[in-house]
Design an enzyme around this catalytic site. Structure first.
Site, PDB file in Angstrom:
ATOM      1  N   ASP A 134     -11.417   1.178  -6.970  1.00  0.00           N
ATOM      2  CA  ASP A 134     -10.342   1.952  -7.584  1.00  0.00           C
ATOM      3  C   ASP A 134      -9.578   1.052  -8.556  1.00  0.00           C
ATOM      4  O   ASP A 134      -9.681  -0.179  -8.516  1.00  0.00           O
ATOM      5  CB  ASP A 134      -9.368   2.456  -6.522  1.00  0.00           C
ATOM      6  N   ASP A 136      -5.702   0.275  -9.418  1.00  0.00           N
ATOM      7  CA  ASP A 136      -4.304   0.438  -9.025  1.00  0.00           C
ATOM      8  C   ASP A 136      -3.415   0.007 -10.181  1.00  0.00           C
ATOM      9  O   ASP A 136      -3.559  -1.107 -10.706  1.00  0.00           O
ATOM     10  CB  ASP A 136      -3.991  -0.399  -7.781  1.00  0.00           C
TER      11      ASP A 136
END
Length: 206
Positions: A134, A136
């Site tokens: 991911d 962030d």
């Protein structure tokens, strides 16, 4: 070094002794002062900086305290989002870094930066991310931001080649952008604990 580190900043320390109050055994085996620690959200009246240590495994996270006199270098999330830094990274072909590059193509009415595993990799060149990682992100918001602008940011992140999680940092704490846009109220992470509030910029909410 005179400084006022903020949550998510990465700190390098002058020696292992500048880090204290760590109980996890793995820290002494895997961490040394050539690796950064990350500033976390907490309160300490003795003047120490609340920090976290990252291990080799995902579950290896330890909370401790850093002596501000031992800080030799600070890297902020915003520094990691600088366009040239992203292009020069050895991870430039990874989806999270490509996603950050795409966001840097636009001009936004706020400062923003990269945190989490991608930020750590960009700062250290240690491969803590992979193709499915991911991204962030952190938006600095000392004043309330226009909802339309935030919706435009969120819409763009949803077109990127990886999952993106954006935190909005106010003077009182941080909240998840998708929660704010969806619910109109958020769980604000403050130095003294989480607070559910519809007004994350209001002193009454902290």
């Amino acid at each position: 070094m005179s400084c006022s580190p903020r949550p998510h900043d990465l700190l390098w320390l002058s020696s292992d002794r500048a880090l204290s109050a760590i109980s996890e055994a793995w820290v002494s085996q895997h961490w040394h002062h050539a690796l950064p620690v990350v500033v976390r959200r907490d309160v300490n009246r003795s003047g120490l900086i609340p920090v976290g240590v990252r291990g080799e495994k995902r579950e290896q996270r330890a909370a401790g305290w850093a002596d501000p006199a031992g800080i030799t270098r600070i890297v902020t999330p915003e520094m990691l989002a600088e366009r040239q830094h992203l292009f020069d990274s050895p991870f430039a072909d990874y989806p999270p870094v490509k996603a950050a590059m795409a966001l840097s193509d636009s001009v936004w009415p706020w400062s923003w930066g990269v945190t989490g595993s991608t930020g750590y990799a960009l700062a250290t060149r240690i491969p803590t991310l992979h193709a499915a990682s991911d991204l962030d992100l952190l938006i600095r918001a000392p004043q309330p931001l226009a909802r339309d602008d935030l919706q435009q940011w969120q819409a763009q992140t949803e077109t990127l080649p990886c999952r993106v999680d954006t935190q909005v940092e106010t003077p009182l704490g941080a909240f998840a952008l998708n929660e704010w846009l969806r619910e109109g109220r958020v769980l604000l992470k403050t130095a003294t604990g989480p607070v559910l509030t519809p007004s994350p910029w209001s002193r009454d909410s902290a």
